[in-house]
Structure formats: C-alpha cells, structure tokens
Scaffold this active site. Structure first.
Site, short mmCIF file in Angstrom:
data_model
loop_
_atom_site.label_atom_id
_atom_site.label_comp_id
_atom_site.label_asym_id
_atom_site.label_seq_id
_atom_site.Cartn_x
_atom_site.Cartn_y
_atom_site.Cartn_z
N ALA A 82 0.85 -1.21 0.00
CA ALA A 82 0.00 0.00 0.00
C ALA A 82 0.87 1.24 0.00
O ALA A 82 1.95 1.25 0.60
CB ALA A 82 -0.88 -0.02 1.25
N GLY A 127 1.07 -5.67 0.30
CA GLY A 127 0.26 -5.78 -0.92
C GLY A 127 1.09 -6.13 -2.15
O GLY A 127 0.55 -6.66 -3.12
N1 COA Z 1 4.40 3.71 0.35
C1 COA Z 1 4.83 4.93 0.02
N2 COA Z 1 6.14 5.24 -0.09
C2 COA Z 1 7.03 4.27 0.14
C3 COA Z 1 6.64 2.96 0.49
C4 COA Z 1 5.25 2.69 0.60
N3 COA Z 1 4.79 1.48 0.89
N4 COA Z 1 7.75 2.21 0.67
C5 COA Z 1 8.79 3.03 0.43
N5 COA Z 1 8.36 4.25 0.12
C6 COA Z 1 9.16 5.44 -0.18
C7 COA Z 1 9.92 5.90 1.05
O1 COA Z 1 9.10 6.68 1.90
C8 COA Z 1 11.05 6.67 0.44
O2 COA Z 1 10.58 7.94 0.02
P1 COA Z 1 11.40 9.28 0.43
O3 COA Z 1 12.69 9.14 -0.32
O4 COA Z 1 10.53 10.37 -0.09
O5 COA Z 1 11.59 9.25 1.91
C9 COA Z 1 11.33 5.89 -0.84
O6 COA Z 1 10.19 5.11 -1.12
C10 COA Z 1 12.51 4.93 -0.69
O7 COA Z 1 12.27 4.12 0.47
P2 COA Z 1 13.40 3.87 1.57
O8 COA Z 1 12.75 3.31 2.78
O9 COA Z 1 14.24 5.09 1.75
O10 COA Z 1 14.27 2.77 0.80
P3 COA Z 1 14.98 1.49 1.39
O11 COA Z 1 15.70 0.88 0.24
O12 COA Z 1 15.76 1.84 2.61
O13 COA Z 1 13.79 0.53 1.83
C11 COA Z 1 11.72 -0.67 1.60
C12 COA Z 1 12.88 0.08 0.88
C13 COA Z 1 10.67 -0.99 0.54
C14 COA Z 1 12.25 -1.93 2.23
C15 COA Z 1 11.14 0.26 2.72
O14 COA Z 1 10.87 1.52 2.15
C16 COA Z 1 9.91 -0.26 3.37
O15 COA Z 1 9.98 -1.11 4.23
N6 COA Z 1 8.72 0.28 2.95
C17 COA Z 1 7.45 -0.06 3.60
C18 COA Z 1 6.97 -1.37 3.07
C19 COA Z 1 5.75 -1.86 3.84
O16 COA Z 1 5.72 -1.94 5.04
N7 COA Z 1 4.73 -2.21 3.07
C20 COA Z 1 3.53 -2.80 3.61
C21 COA Z 1 2.43 -1.86 3.58
S1 COA Z 1 1.00 -2.64 4.29
#
Ligand code: COA
Length: 277
Positions: A82, A127
């Site tokens: 999401a 998701g």
């Molecule tokens: N929704 C919106 N934005 C997201 C996102 C999400 N699910 N996941 C990552 N992003 C954004 C981050 O906020 C960041 O944006 P910013 O640069 O403006 O701060 C950008 O994508 C890069 O993410 P970042 O966390 O800096 O990269 P990373 O390589 O360290 O980690 C992930 C990548 C995907 C592992 C980590 O972002 C993450 O765990 N995201 C959440 C995933 C999650 O919990 N999803 C389940 C939702 S129910």
C-alpha cells in the site's frame, strides 16, 4: 471478470495506460508486460495504480495476448505494498474503498484467461507480495525479498494474503510468515515454494521470465486456457467436482483444430503450428 470482456482495446507497444499513468504497458514475445512505474515510491499501490490495473483488464488485454507479466520499475522494489504516504491522509471509508479496489481492480490477475506471471525485480512487501500471489507463476531476481509485515503495522493482509499464502506455501508456513512478519530472501522463497524460480544474477528477471514462459507463449492457446481453468478450479472444488470440471475443460480441446494439428505434426515428425482454433 473473465474472458468475454477481454479485448475491447489494444494498445500499441510501449505506451502508458493513460498520459501520466502509474503503469506502463508493452508487448514482447506474446506477453503483455505491465510495469508499475512508481520507482520513487518503491512501486507502492496508490488509488490511481489500482484503478490503472483495472483498466489493463477492462481496456487493454487483447485476445492474442498469451500471458500477462507484472513487474516493477527499477531494481529495488517489485512493489512495497500500500502507498503508506497516501494512506496516511485517508478517511476510514477511503481505506475501505481502497480494499474493495484490490478485489475489483487487481483480483482479475487470479482469474485472467491467460497465465499471469510476477517478475519480481526487488522487494515484494505487503500488498506487493499479495500482488505476486494473485499471479499463477512467480520468478524472482536473486536480490528480491518477501514479507507480509501488516501485523507490525496494526493491520492484516487484505488483498487476499491470508487466503492465497496458505494455498501456496501451506498452512504452517503461512502462519509463520503472517504472524511473525518474517522477511525471506529469494532463495528462501524458492525453498518454500513461494516463487517458482530465481533468475541467475547476470540475467534480468523480466527477460528470464519471458524465456522461461516460452512453452506458454508458443504453446497451444486453447489447451493453455483449459488447463488454467482446471488448475484454478482445484482451489475451490472438492475432488469429485474437480474431476468432472477437468473433463469439461478437456472437451473444449477435443473439438479443436489444434488437437488434430498436434497429432498430424507428431506423425510427420515436425513441430505443430497452433492457431488457437
Ligand atoms: N508507500 C509509500 N512510499 C514508500 C513505500 C510505501 N509502501 N515504501 C517506500 N516508500 C518510499 C519511502 O518513503 C522513500 O521515500 P522518500 O525518499 O521520499 O523518503 C522511498 O520510497 C525509498 O524508500 P526507503 O525506505 O528510503 O528505501 P529502502 O531501500 O531503505 O527501503 C523498503 C525500501 C521498501 C524496504 C522500505 O521503504 C519499506 O519497508 N517500505 C514499507 C513497506 C511496507 O511496510 N509495506 C507494507 C504496507 S501494508
């Protein structure tokens, strides 16, 4: 949504669903390739992204598409689930509406008349993993990671994760992955059957997926569709009803020209040329 609604439109190659769509579409080697183009948000699923997925089925899937491949842009994420930034400003009713979109705009991947394939180019979280679970086949890049972290965010998987994951990896493993939110590597995902294949490090996952599914894209179209219908029925029917359904699916191949062509080609020691008739 199933076959009859298909094929109302056919996009040219390399064109987006709409001008500034979160998805891009192109065709290669018989497959319709749907790419989530939100690299700056780790290809997270916004409202517009889900609606664009619905449009792929309603307006763009064509009768001669032999498979649908879903992938993400870049190499970091297939889909981070999401869109948590968008979600933060949503009312309860807006969140509920978004959950319904998973069922109306995304779930067609699990009933699509042709096989659906996830080419998992990076993290598949929440998701994003559920999106991959809706597909029939999953190919992962070696650096891909997998998790359903929802319970750690105060929610549960709601795009089918609690229902599809046990069917794919078994009840015990699904409990572990959902209750503990365990993160898996591509190799671990392969070991438990969550993905079918891990690409070689020097082979882009999308190209690898296209190569791997050649038996589908070059195979007998009617047989592919019939086999898919029968396989999917196994998830919802008991064995007696399932065996009956299998017979009905066979019948659609029995009267086809392609079946006769296969027999003829075998006799002539040549490769069959299928027409999907
Ligand atoms: N929704 C919106 N934005 C997201 C996102 C999400 N699910 N996941 C990552 N992003 C954004 C981050 O906020 C960041 O944006 P910013 O640069 O403006 O701060 C950008 O994508 C890069 O993410 P970042 O966390 O800096 O990269 P990373 O390589 O360290 O980690 C992930 C990548 C995907 C592992 C980590 O972002 C993450 O765990 N995201 C959440 C995933 C999650 O919990 N999803 C389940 C939702 S129910």
């Amino acid at each position: 949504m199933t076959g009859p609604e298909m094929g109302r439109g056919k996009p040219s190659a390399d064109r987006a669903v709409t001008g500034d769509s979160p998805l891009t579409l192109r065709r290669q080697s018989g497959a319709l390739i749907v790419t989530i183009a939100r690299e700056e948000r780790m290809n997270a699923l916004s409202i517009a992204t889900l609606e664009a997925f619905g449009d792929v089925f309603r307006r763009h899937l064509a009768p001669d598409d032999r498979a649908v491949i879903v992938t993400g842009s870049g190499t970091r994420a297939f889909c981070a689930g999401a869109d948590l930034k968008e979600r933060r400003d949503m009312s309860l009713d807006q969140v509920r509406a978004q959950l319904i979109r998973y069922r109306t705009d995304l779930a067609w991947l699990s009933t699509c008349p042709v096989p659906t394939v996830a080419a998992i180019n990076g993290a598949a979280l929440g998701g994003g993993l559920e999106l991959a679970l809706l597909c029939d086949l999953r190919v992962a890049a070696p650096h891909a990671t997998f998790a359903l972290p929802e319970t750690s965010l105060g929610i549960i998987p709601a795009a089918g994760g609690t229902q599809y994951l046990p069917r794919v990896v078994g009840a015990a493993k699904a409990r572990e992955l959902i209750l503990l939110g365990t993160r898996l590597s591509a190799e671990e995902a392969l070991r438990i059957g969550l993905v079918h294949r891990v690409s070689a490090p020097d082979h882009a996952v999308l190209e690898d997926a296209l190569d791997w599914i050649k038996p589908i894209t070059a195979g007998a179209p009617l047989a592919q569709r019939a086999a898919l219908r029968a396989l999917r029925a196994a998830d919802r029917l008991d064995i007696d009803a399932g065996l009956q359904f299998e017979m009905a699916c066979y019948e659609t191949c029995l009267t086809s020209e392609d079946r006769l062509e296969a027999l003829e080609a075998f006799a002539q020691k040549r490769r069959p040329v299928y027409k999907g008739q």
